[in-house]
Design a protein around this motif. Structure first.
Motif, PDB file in Angstrom:
ATOM      1  N   GLU A  55       5.817  12.108   1.720  1.00  0.00           N
ATOM      2  CA  GLU A  55       5.938  13.142   0.698  1.00  0.00           C
ATOM      3  C   GLU A  55       7.411  13.407   0.422  1.00  0.00           C
ATOM      4  O   GLU A  55       8.268  13.304   1.306  1.00  0.00           O
ATOM      5  N   ARG A 101       0.844  -1.196   0.000  1.00  0.00           N
ATOM      6  CA  ARG A 101       0.000   0.000   0.000  1.00  0.00           C
ATOM      7  C   ARG A 101       0.880   1.246   0.000  1.00  0.00           C
ATOM      8  O   ARG A 101       0.967   1.984   0.981  1.00  0.00           O
ATOM      9  N   ASP A 122      -0.684   1.608  -6.205  1.00  0.00           N
ATOM     10  CA  ASP A 122      -0.287   0.530  -5.294  1.00  0.00           C
ATOM     11  C   ASP A 122      -1.204  -0.678  -5.364  1.00  0.00           C
ATOM     12  O   ASP A 122      -2.026  -0.816  -6.289  1.00  0.00           O
ATOM     13  N   GLU A 178      -3.746  -1.581  -3.583  1.00  0.00           N
ATOM     14  CA  GLU A 178      -5.185  -1.322  -3.489  1.00  0.00           C
ATOM     15  C   GLU A 178      -5.747  -0.894  -4.847  1.00  0.00           C
ATOM     16  O   GLU A 178      -6.857  -1.282  -5.215  1.00  0.00           O
ATOM     17  N   ARG A 236       0.690   4.120  -1.447  1.00  0.00           N
ATOM     18  CA  ARG A 236       0.110   5.470  -1.392  1.00  0.00           C
ATOM     19  C   ARG A 236       0.018   5.979   0.037  1.00  0.00           C
ATOM     20  O   ARG A 236       0.061   7.201   0.271  1.00  0.00           O
ATOM     21  N   THR A 237      -0.124   5.080   0.985  1.00  0.00           N
ATOM     22  CA  THR A 237      -0.162   5.498   2.392  1.00  0.00           C
ATOM     23  C   THR A 237       1.196   5.328   3.078  1.00  0.00           C
ATOM     24  O   THR A 237       1.450   5.959   4.097  1.00  0.00           O
ATOM     25  N   MET A 238       2.073   4.483   2.519  1.00  0.00           N
ATOM     26  CA  MET A 238       3.351   4.198   3.177  1.00  0.00           C
ATOM     27  C   MET A 238       4.464   5.152   2.755  1.00  0.00           C
ATOM     28  O   MET A 238       5.364   5.450   3.544  1.00  0.00           O
ATOM     29  N   GLY A 281       2.659  12.919  -5.391  1.00  0.00           N
ATOM     30  CA  GLY A 281       1.771  11.906  -4.822  1.00  0.00           C
ATOM     31  C   GLY A 281       0.926  11.210  -5.874  1.00  0.00           C
ATOM     32  O   GLY A 281       0.623  10.018  -5.773  1.00  0.00           O
TER      33      GLY A 281
END
Length: 567
Positions: free
Chosen positions: A137, A130, A148, A150, A132-134, A143
């Motif tokens: 920036e 995952r 990923d 998901e 995008r959350t791990m 971003g």
């Protein structure tokens, strides 16, 4: 559906690339998209040569170059990437994607492609995590450039459109050109794909597709491995699934595994041609009897069928005489296991009575592995067989197969439309090759011979050999293949035998007789809903016989009704 170039994917590729290719080939909402994968870049901006994992060309949106990373773990410290067990590197996935994107953009400009209103963007797809959350920036990437696991799991098309839109908005802020999401029109998309991979207009030749298909079919998919586990965990199992879900392959494997344990048994089916295929594909073994139910009942009863026997001989008299012989033989007549393919066709009281005596412990307690299609393939009875089976074998565990392992996706989607299959095929083992089934319409009562000739001509131009083509019809008598007066067709057409097809010959059969079998290319003729009872079921069986190419010679009103879902 997206056009995948090439249409099949090497099994040696990283798992993330395989998963993304499969997801793109099967997802909805991608009509007109073109996806190039494993594209070599001879004129790379940073290296002597390079490669782009995926280039997705989305009409009216833009072009996205994707670098795929399948690693289960990654680490980024002090400007150095550590992906799984790979050596540390300063050229991370975002830089790799960006370099590939700039290389391709430079090449397209060199070829005079006007990119002033076509956003060309890059992104990295972390298929196993995952990201995008791990990922934190960073000024080194945006971003919107992160995709990923998901995204792969939920909706790959939406994820790609999201990325292109966000990237386009970024370009609008940082360049003098207002992209505004215009993207390439369909003609430009085709030209870009042709320039990047010129041979795509030729496509993958039929021989390569057949080789890829054969290579895939000898390997089980995940749900088939789960089915094999179910065989080990239960003494009896009913395996259900639509046509093309690999039931016959599993039935043969089930028999092989029982034999490997020293058991004696029977592998049987209802259909004569399928019985011959099973006999040809299974190794000769004194502990296994293979063939149709009728063939095995004749052997048990020690009788020969009379000349031109009535249907009652097969459905009532023969089962009764076989039961008498089994009772007379005593315990030695029962085998250790029964494996029955296309079980939906043998679910009647007389047949179940004799099968009950054939296996040790009977149907309730014996080792019984059943494989059947209860969608639309029950065309020999009134569809009450499943209920009857439940009465004979209460608490029978079932395992449902859902993956279409046989047909290319566009054939499967045509089956959904013309047979009213619900919920219909959604998952396909094989990727799309961009070729739709061909429908050749005729007026009721007219000679279909010219259309059959046209279908065979097109298949030959597509590099299919005559012995790879099968002509099917719902009619037992008077089909165009059986009655044509065309001299060339009469020379090449031969009734199907269930044996290996001879070079230079096109076999033909009824749809009903060809149940359980398949061919690389199929032409289905005589499709007139007014003349064929249970038309949707017959269409379902006929269309699903084709692995790679399908043509339908169909009455005009029937074609219109089928396209509108009114059959």
């Amino acid at each position: 559906m997206a056009r995948m170039i090439p249409s099949h994917f090497p099994t040696s590729a990283p798992p993330g690339e395989q998963a993304l290719h499969k997801a793109l080939a099967e997802c909805d909402g991608t009509d007109g998209w073109i996806v190039l994968h494993s594209l070599g870049i001879a004129e790379h901006v940073k290296k002597p040569e390079g490669e782009a994992d995926f280039i997705v060309i989305v009409p009216e949106h833009g072009i996205l170059v994707i670098e795929v990373k399948s690693h289960l773990t990654f680490d980024y410290r002090d400007g150095v990437w550590k992906l799984g067990n790979d050596a540390p590197t300063a050229r991370g996935p975002f830089m790799q994607a960006s370099d590939a994107m700039h290389s391709l953009r430079k090449y397209l400009l060199k070829k005079k492609v006007n990119l002033s209103s076509i956003p060309v963007l890059s992104a990295a797809w972390f298929t196993a995590v995952r990201a995008r959350t791990m990922l934190p920036e960073s000024p080194e990437w945006h971003g919107w450039q992160v995709l990923d696991s998901e995204d792969l799991k939920n909706d790959v098309a939406a994820a790609i459109v999201r990325t292109i839109k966000a990237g386009t908005a970024h370009l609008d802020k940082t360049t003098y050109v207002a992209y505004s999401g215009v993207g390439p029109d369909k003609a430009t998309a085709q030209r870009v794909a042709f320039l990047l991979r010129p041979q795509f207009e030729v496509g993958v030749v039929a021989g390569d597709l057949r080789h890829a298909r054969q290579d895939q079919l000898i390997h089980f998919v995940e749900e088939q491995y789960e089915a094999l586990d179910s065989m080990a965990d239960n003494h009896a199992v009913l395996f259900t699934g639509p046509a093309g879900s690999g039931k016959t392959l599993l039935a043969m494997e089930a028999a092989r595994r029982e034999l490997a344990q020293g058991s004696q048994g029977r592998l049987l089916c209802f259909n004569r041609l399928l019985g011959r295929r099973l006999m040809a594909d299974m190794p000769e073994d004194p502990n296994l009897r293979v063939g149709t139910l009728h063939r095995q009942l004749l052997a048990v009863a020690g009788v020969k069928p009379p000349a031109d026997p009535p249907s009652e001989f097969w459905t009532e008299e023969l089962p009764e005489r076989a039961m008498e012989s089994i009772v007379a033989m005593g315990d030695d007549a029962a085998v250790d296991f029964l494996v029955i393919d296309e079980v939906q066709d043998v679910l009647s009281e007389p047949y179940l009575d004799v099968l009950d005596l054939m296996v040790k412990g009977g149907l309730r307690s014996g080792r019984v592995l059943l494989f059947g299609d209860f969608e639309r393939q029950v065309i020999y009875d009134d569809g009450a067989g499943r209920e009857l089976l439940g009465m004979r074998m209460p608490r029978l565990p079932s395992c449902r197969l859902t993956m279409n392992c046989r047909n290319l996706p566009r054939i499967g989607h045509s089956v959904n439309i013309f047979s009213g299959l619900e919920p219909g095929y959604r998952k396909f083992r094989r990727g799309d090759d961009g070729m739709n089934p061909g429908w050749l319409k005729y007026e009721a009562g007219t000679d279909q011979t010219p259309l059959l000739l046209e279908a065979i001509r097109r298949l030959r131009e597509d590099h299919y050999k005559l012995d790879e083509i099968v002509v099917l019809s719902p009619l037992a008598e008077g089909s165009v293949a059986a009655s044509t007066t065309d001299q060339w067709l009469r020379q090449i057409l031969r009734p199907a035998t269930g044996q290996v097809r001879r070079k230079g010959e096109v076999q033909y059969a009824t749809i009903q007789a060809f149940k359980g079998l398949e061919a690389p290319a199929v032409v289905v003729t005589d499709l007139d809903r007014k003349l064929v009872p249970s038309f949707e079921s017959v269409m379902y069986v006929g269309l699903t016989r084709a692995t790679d190419r399908l043509y339908g010679v169909i009455e005009a009103d029937t074609l219109r009704a089928g396209m509108e879902g009114e059959l």
